[in-house]
Scaffold this active site. Structure first.
Site, mmCIF file in Angstrom:
data_model
loop_
_atom_site.group_PDB
_atom_site.id
_atom_site.type_symbol
_atom_site.label_atom_id
_atom_site.label_comp_id
_atom_site.label_asym_id
_atom_site.label_seq_id
_atom_site.Cartn_x
_atom_site.Cartn_y
_atom_site.Cartn_z
ATOM 1 C CE LYS A 78 6.034 13.261 0.330
ATOM 2 N NZ LYS A 78 6.070 12.047 0.770
ATOM 3 C CB SER A 130 9.163 9.341 0.124
ATOM 4 O OG SER A 130 7.683 9.104 0.664
#
Length: 374
Positions: free
Chosen positions: A159, A229
């Site tokens: 992330k 992401s």
């Protein structure tokens, strides 16, 4: 001997943590054992997708109350990776990953390790500073999982942050330039830098081939095990490494393949076959129940073609291209698994070939497959 546990729970909305609470209340998992949470939320997956920070806030509050910690302190021990976008038939859900002491066992089993970079300055996002920091964090996460051999790593989830107008202006106030002034483009550069860092750590990408100019442009440089992401809710990279490691116990194993494009059904079936699951078509219900998670990346091809046929994902001004790609890959994956609660993430810069991406499956294996993986 450690054991990795993975639980999949549905969510009714981005702030729904009732599934997590029920798992803890039932005794299936203790809050202290949870090391990571993957989440698919029903936002747009773009810069202004605030379902991701909403989900993080809810998880931090729930886990903080269980751990006796302020919510803001939860992120120091639990990696919270929220991926926005459940287009098509994809179902919002959480994957809760835990580590506990288990019985002695021979061979390899699913292992998990996590690590975090320091916060990045805005001018470092999408540049080599992010690549190198990510590579170092992957190395630490591998060590935490006991994955000494990069060949035993099957999926690395990151992330990563993105640029906003405020962050760009903050850098400018200090006389610093940023990789891009396009906040949406910054998501791709951050994902790309993170993926190249993973590739560097796993020996898939040569250090000599990397520089700032390669990020987002050199599609030949990629990792077949990277998933990144980007989100507005953080300024650091959070790294989760999954693999099959010696010294771990339990029935779970992970396998991966690389989809060459968004309709590469055979790649998904290859990962299923590696875990001893049938591949004659869609999994029957009893086999589908053995699949704990499917994790995949989705990206439209830059040339606008899939196996020679034109697609319009990059030309649609109403729906973002990554949203089209998630729906496409989600449908193909759901057809293979027979379920829609799948972790399909859009934006696969340097994550597999142009238009393709890694796919990994975590499943419970029987005694025969356990022997094979030993």
């Amino acid at each position: 001997m450690p054991e990795c546990l993975v639980f999949r729970v549905p969510t009714r909305h981005p702030a729904d943590v009732s599934g997590l609470e029920a798992l803890i209340e039932s005794g299936a998992v203790a809050a202290q054992e949870i090391v990571a949470v993957f989440g698919k939320t029903e936002g747009n997956g773009c810069v202004n997708d605030f379902t991701r920070p909403l989900a993080v806030m809810a998880l931090e509050a729930a886990l903080g109350a269980r751990l006796g910690l302020p919510p803001a302190s939860v992120g120091a021990r639990v990696a919270l990776v929220m991926s926005g976008g459940t287009e098509g038939g994809l179902s919002p859900h959480l994957l809760i990953v835990a580590r506990r002491e288990g019985p002695m066992a021979e061979g390899r089993a699913l292992a998990v390790g996590t690590a975090f970079t320091d916060d990045f300055l805005p001018e470092e996002i999408g540049r080599m500073a992010q690549v190198r920091a990510t590579a170092a964090a992957v190395g630490r996460a591998m060590a935490a999982a006991g994955l000494a051999d990069a060949a035993d790593v099957h999926f690395v989830q990151v992330k990563c942050p993105l640029l906003t107008s405020a962050r760009i202006q903050e850098a400018a106030s200090r006389g610093e330039s940023v990789a891009t002034h396009d906040t949406y483009a910054s998501m791709g550069l951050s994902r790309g830098a993170s993926a190249l860092g993973i590739g560097l750590a796993l020996g898939e990408v040569a250090d000599a081939a990397l520089d700032d100019a390669a990020i987002g442009t050199r599609t030949d440089l990629c990792s077949g095990r990277a998933s990144a992401s980007a989100g507005i809710e953080l300024m650091r990279n959070e790294v989760i490494v999954l693999g099959n490691a010696p010294g771990w116990s339990g029935p779970l194993r992970i396998a991966h393949r690389v989809m060459r494009d968004g309709i590469d059904f055979s790649a998904i079936q290859g990962a299923l076959a590696d875990l001893g699951l049938p591949t004659g078509g869609q999994l029957p219900p009893e086999a589908s129940a053995r699949v704990v998670a499917l994790l995949a990346k989705a990206e439209p091809t830059r040339d606008g073609l899939i196996r020679g046929q034109r697609h319009i994902m990059n030309d649609d001004s109403d729906i973002n291209a990554t949203r089209h790609a998630r729906a496409l890959v989600g449908g193909v994956a759901a057809a293979a698994i027979g379920r829609t609660d799948l972790f399909v993430s859009g934006g696969a810069e340097h994550q597999g070939p142009d238009g393709g991406g890694p796919v990994a499956v975590i499943a419970r294996v029987g005694p025969q497959e356990q022997t094979r993986s030993a």
